[in-house]
Design a protein around this motif. Structure first.
Motif, mmCIF file in Angstrom:
data_model
loop_
_atom_site.group_PDB
_atom_site.id
_atom_site.type_symbol
_atom_site.label_atom_id
_atom_site.label_comp_id
_atom_site.label_asym_id
_atom_site.label_seq_id
_atom_site.Cartn_x
_atom_site.Cartn_y
_atom_site.Cartn_z
ATOM 1 N N LEU A 80 36.015 30.516 40.131
ATOM 2 C CA LEU A 80 36.741 29.807 41.171
ATOM 3 C C LEU A 80 36.548 30.574 42.474
ATOM 4 C CD1 LEU A 80 38.696 27.487 41.792
ATOM 5 C CD2 LEU A 80 40.576 28.995 41.140
ATOM 6 N N GLY A 81 36.007 29.900 43.485
ATOM 7 C CA GLY A 81 35.706 30.582 44.738
ATOM 8 C C GLY A 81 36.294 29.885 45.953
ATOM 9 N N ASP A 104 31.648 34.437 57.105
ATOM 10 C CA ASP A 104 30.876 35.091 56.044
ATOM 11 C C ASP A 104 31.740 35.875 55.057
ATOM 12 O OD1 ASP A 104 28.416 34.137 56.951
ATOM 13 O OD2 ASP A 104 28.263 35.772 58.409
ATOM 14 N N ARG A 105 32.926 35.353 54.778
ATOM 15 C CA ARG A 105 33.811 35.979 53.796
ATOM 16 C C ARG A 105 34.060 35.002 52.650
ATOM 17 N NH1 ARG A 105 38.995 37.081 56.588
ATOM 18 N NH2 ARG A 105 38.367 35.212 57.664
ATOM 19 N N ARG A 106 34.083 35.536 51.435
ATOM 20 C CA ARG A 106 34.303 34.717 50.249
ATOM 21 C C ARG A 106 35.162 35.497 49.260
ATOM 22 N NH1 ARG A 106 32.506 30.545 47.084
ATOM 23 N NH2 ARG A 106 32.180 30.975 44.880
ATOM 24 N N LEU A 107 36.157 34.816 48.685
ATOM 25 C CA LEU A 107 36.995 35.368 47.633
ATOM 26 C C LEU A 107 36.676 34.604 46.359
ATOM 27 C CD1 LEU A 107 39.328 37.285 46.865
ATOM 28 C CD2 LEU A 107 40.901 35.403 47.435
ATOM 29 N N GLU A 108 36.500 35.346 45.257
ATOM 30 C CA GLU A 108 36.066 34.711 44.026
ATOM 31 C C GLU A 108 36.781 35.324 42.828
ATOM 32 O OE1 GLU A 108 31.757 33.367 43.154
ATOM 33 O OE2 GLU A 108 31.913 35.449 42.500
ATOM 34 N N LEU A 109 37.212 34.449 41.920
ATOM 35 C CA LEU A 109 37.790 34.866 40.640
ATOM 36 C C LEU A 109 36.825 34.430 39.557
ATOM 37 C CD1 LEU A 109 40.061 35.817 38.700
ATOM 38 C CD2 LEU A 109 40.952 33.474 38.841
ATOM 39 N N SER A 110 36.385 35.373 38.737
ATOM 40 C CA SER A 110 35.476 35.089 37.622
ATOM 41 C C SER A 110 36.119 35.575 36.338
ATOM 42 C CB SER A 110 34.139 35.805 37.797
ATOM 43 O OG SER A 110 33.475 35.343 38.940
ATOM 44 N N VAL A 111 36.096 34.721 35.318
ATOM 45 C CA VAL A 111 36.608 35.077 33.998
ATOM 46 C C VAL A 111 35.530 34.699 32.991
ATOM 47 C CG1 VAL A 111 38.428 34.730 32.283
ATOM 48 C CG2 VAL A 111 38.978 34.601 34.721
ATOM 49 N N ILE A 112 35.168 35.648 32.130
ATOM 50 C CA ILE A 112 34.206 35.349 31.076
ATOM 51 C C ILE A 112 34.770 35.808 29.737
ATOM 52 C CG2 ILE A 112 32.164 35.408 32.530
ATOM 53 C CD1 ILE A 112 31.557 38.185 31.485
ATOM 54 N N ARG A 113 34.385 35.082 28.710
ATOM 55 C CA ARG A 113 34.800 35.404 27.343
ATOM 56 C C ARG A 113 33.612 35.143 26.432
ATOM 57 N NH1 ARG A 113 36.480 37.708 23.289
ATOM 58 N NH2 ARG A 113 37.496 36.600 21.614
ATOM 59 N N GLY A 114 33.269 36.107 25.622
ATOM 60 C CA GLY A 114 32.180 35.947 24.670
ATOM 61 C C GLY A 114 32.541 36.582 23.347
ATOM 62 N N ALA A 115 32.072 35.980 22.254
ATOM 63 C CA ALA A 115 32.303 36.529 20.920
ATOM 64 C C ALA A 115 31.076 36.238 20.068
ATOM 65 C CB ALA A 115 33.547 35.926 20.284
#
Length: 174
Positions: A110-111, A117-128
């Protein structure tokens, strides 16, 4: 933060949802001054995709050896905000005894474009990942029965990765 396993300082790259990657940057050699401890051998930086509009995909596949795959993704851009969500599942019965397994990956990005030229970003990853790794039969097992399979269940790969990161990108004025 780094998605690597701290005790071994390694990363099972198959857990990273690569379908969300826009680009990868590989820096070789010691980067501890820039990236912190645990980066003495280098750094792999994954940049997630940004959506240009509404897009999505669905993939279903099946094949030999009980292989089943499913993957889905959705991305949308609404003004200064963009969202990308993807998930995949891979299962197999394996190519020989005790080689069955599965791999699951989920990613959310989610960005927000903040302007200038500024960007805030939330990244969530899940792997199994849970894969069998059949090993060679021991000498004792072979002596007991020469006709038995040369592979048995000596080892399994059972890896999990969950990571959330908040990134703020900004241009540096000279």
């Amino acid at each position: 933060g780094p998605p690597n396993d701290a005790p071994k300082n390694g990363l099972a790259l198959e857990l990273v949802p690569i379908e969300q990657a826009e680009r990868l940057e590989i820096t070789r050699g010691s980067t501890a001054a820039l990236a912190g401890g645990g980066s003495e051998a280098g750094v792999i930086n994954l940049w997630t995709r940004r959506s240009a509009g509404r897009e999505g995909s669905l993939t279903l596949a099946a094949g030999e050896l009980g292989r089943r795959e499913a993957a889905a993704s959705f991305a949308e851009r609404l003004g200064a905000t963009d969202l990308a969500l993807s998930g995949s599942l891979y299962e197999t019965d394996g190519f020989r005894e005790n080689a069955a397994g599965d791999l699951q990956r989920l990613a959310l990005d989610l960005g927000w474009e903040l302007g200038a030229d500024r960007r805030l970003e939330l990244s969530v990853i899940r792997g199994a990942a849970d894969f069998g790794n059949p090993g060679a039969a021991t000498a004792t097992e072979l002596d007991a029965d020469r006709r038995r399979s040369f592979f048995n269940a000596l080892d399994f790969t059972d890896e999990d990765l969950t990571q959330a990161a908040v990134n703020l990108s900004a241009a540096l004025d000279e």
